[in-house]
Design a protein around this motif. Structure first.
Motif, PDB file in Angstrom:
ATOM      1  N   HIS A   1     161.654  53.972  54.971  1.00  7.65           N
ATOM      2  CA  HIS A   1     162.382  54.521  53.827  1.00  7.65           C
ATOM      3  C   HIS A   1     161.435  55.022  52.734  1.00  7.65           C
ATOM      4  O   HIS A   1     161.733  56.026  52.060  1.00  7.65           O
ATOM      5  CB  HIS A   1     163.359  53.490  53.276  1.00  7.65           C
TER       6      HIS A   1
ATOM      7  N   PHE B   1     161.678  58.833  51.509  1.00  2.00           N
ATOM      8  CA  PHE B   1     162.019  59.092  50.109  1.00  2.00           C
ATOM      9  C   PHE B   1     160.960  59.969  49.456  1.00  2.00           C
ATOM     10  O   PHE B   1     161.267  60.995  48.836  1.00  2.00           O
ATOM     11  CB  PHE B   1     162.137  57.760  49.360  1.00  2.00           C
TER      12      PHE B   1
ATOM     13  N   GLY C   1     163.943  53.043  49.227  1.00  2.00           N
ATOM     14  CA  GLY C   1     162.786  53.898  49.446  1.00  2.00           C
ATOM     15  C   GLY C   1     161.934  54.125  48.222  1.00  2.00           C
ATOM     16  O   GLY C   1     160.788  54.575  48.333  1.00  2.00           O
TER      17      GLY C   1
END
Length: 399
Positions: free
Chosen positions: A321, A325, A277
């Motif tokens: 991701h 993140f 991420g």
């Protein structure tokens, strides 16, 4: 059946160079490119007719968050019917738009053209369609070049919005747009050459440039340019968002000469710990990271509309991701010492709606942090560069 000895296979691979270089010195092969559709779908740049119809029905019903998103859009300076276009023959943009000779004017006129196109579609007030046409015609009559160091990025930013506006107007407005051919010529001759060959700068540059190139290719129905832009997009996306499956180091883009661990770490803003991420610009700031994430989502959405869904590929995985993140820290999570020296520059921007809708609502992925950030920041507005009104067009949109 005859079998080739294993030693002979390994020897051939080594001699052929496949295994001869360490991972950090091996340019990653381009992922399989999406292929242009045999017949292009219109309107089909980031937002489809079905998505527009859904948004229109929700606004007409006064449903939230779409009505609030529409109200925010129509209250903005971009929806002003008295707007006067400010075209230039040469738009000169230096680093961070210094000098700024027409840079802001072009980007904002392009966003205004898109805003009026959206307003036309939802209200059927022809004044907005004609204002969008006025803006596009004013620029297509004058613009001949983009210059200085930020020219490729500026062309990408403006080109992304021009393509979205042109798609809606050309394919939904029944009135006359006599200048549509000239506008297409300018996109082909002035915009596309400046962006189609990509960039070796920070990754958000090439992602935005490929967003514009894909959008322009759809409008022009240019299959060769679409395929070229999509191939560069796939390669750059893989090199922009890290997944653990990439190995010890992030992937690279051929031609950037990132052939050692040290060079890769420097390019990743001196970040040496890689986790799923993380993006190439996370440790620069979240604002530029948001530009890259937004363009990934826009190209994936356009590709889906055109018949090839990239959300089920590594593009979707990287986007999911990357959103999660960044959203975690944008929401206030403590920053560990190994990440960017323990300090982040937040400010992701209005960039989550398209990816969140596709990956959570359509595909069913749990995206707790992204969902919280998306719902907290609704209705999303514009970053005044190339992202605009995505709660209206993509918020919880099933189409």
């Amino acid at each position: 059946m005859r079998r080739t000895p294993l030693l002979a296979i390994v020897t051939a691979l080594v001699l052929g160079g496949v295994l001869a270089q360490p991972a950090a010195q091996r340019a990653d092969a381009a992922p399989t490119a999406a292929t242009a559709p045999t017949t292009f779908v219109h309107p089909g740049v980031t937002v489809s007719r079905a998505q527009l119809d859904f948004a229109r029905s929700k606004v007409d019903a006064g449903a939230q968050p779409w009505k609030a998103a529409f109200d925010r859009m129509t209250a903005s300076k971009y929806a002003d019917l008295n707007r006067t276009p400010k075209p230039r023959a040469v738009v000169e943009c230096g680093s961070y738009s210094n000098p700024n000779h027409g840079c802001t004017d072009e980007r904002e006129d392009a966003i205004a053209a898109y805003t009026h196109a959206l307003t036309w579609y939802i209200t059927r007030d022809e004044r907005h369609a004609r204002k969008s046409i006025e803006l596009m015609d004013a620029w297509s009559a004058v613009i001949r070049d983009h210059t200085n160091s930020n020219a490729p990025l500026q062309t990408g930013w403006a080109g992304s919005s021009w393509a979205k506006a042109a798609e809606i107007v050309k394919h939904t407005y029944g009135g006359n747009w006599a200048g549509s051919g000239r506008f297409a010529t300018v996109l082909r001759d002035v915009y596309l050459p400046k962006i189609i060959n990509g960039s070796n700068s920070n990754g958000n540059w090439e992602l935005t440039m490929m967003e514009a190139a894909v959008g322009i290719s759809v409008f022009l129905e240019d299959r060769a340019s679409y395929d070229k832009a999509m191939a560069k997009f796939r390669t750059r996306t893989a090199a922009y968002v890290y997944l653990a499956s990439d190995g010890e180091l992030p992937r690279t883009v051929p031609g950037q000469n990132l052939d050692t661990r040290e060079k890769i770490i420097k390019y990743w803003q001196n970040q040496s710990t890689f986790v799923t991420g993380l993006t190439q610009e996370t440790c620069r700031d979240f604002t530029h990271t948001g530009y890259g994430i937004s363009s990934i989502s826009h190209v994936a959405e356009t590709s889906r509309i055109q018949g090839q869904d990239l959300y089920g590929t590594d593009v979707g995985e990287r986007l999911r991701h990357a959103l999660g993140f960044q959203a975690r820290y944008e929401q206030g999570a403590a920053v560990p010492g190994w990440l960017c020296g323990g300090s982040l520059h937040l400010g992701l921007g209005p960039v989550t709606e398209v990816g969140y809708n596709a990956l959570h609502n359509r595909l069913g992925h749990a995206m707790t942090n992204t969902q919280a950030l998306t719902e907290r920041t609704r209705p999303s507005g514009t970053n005044n560069l190339f992202v605009a009104w995505e709660t209206l067009t993509h918020g919880d949109n099933p189409a």
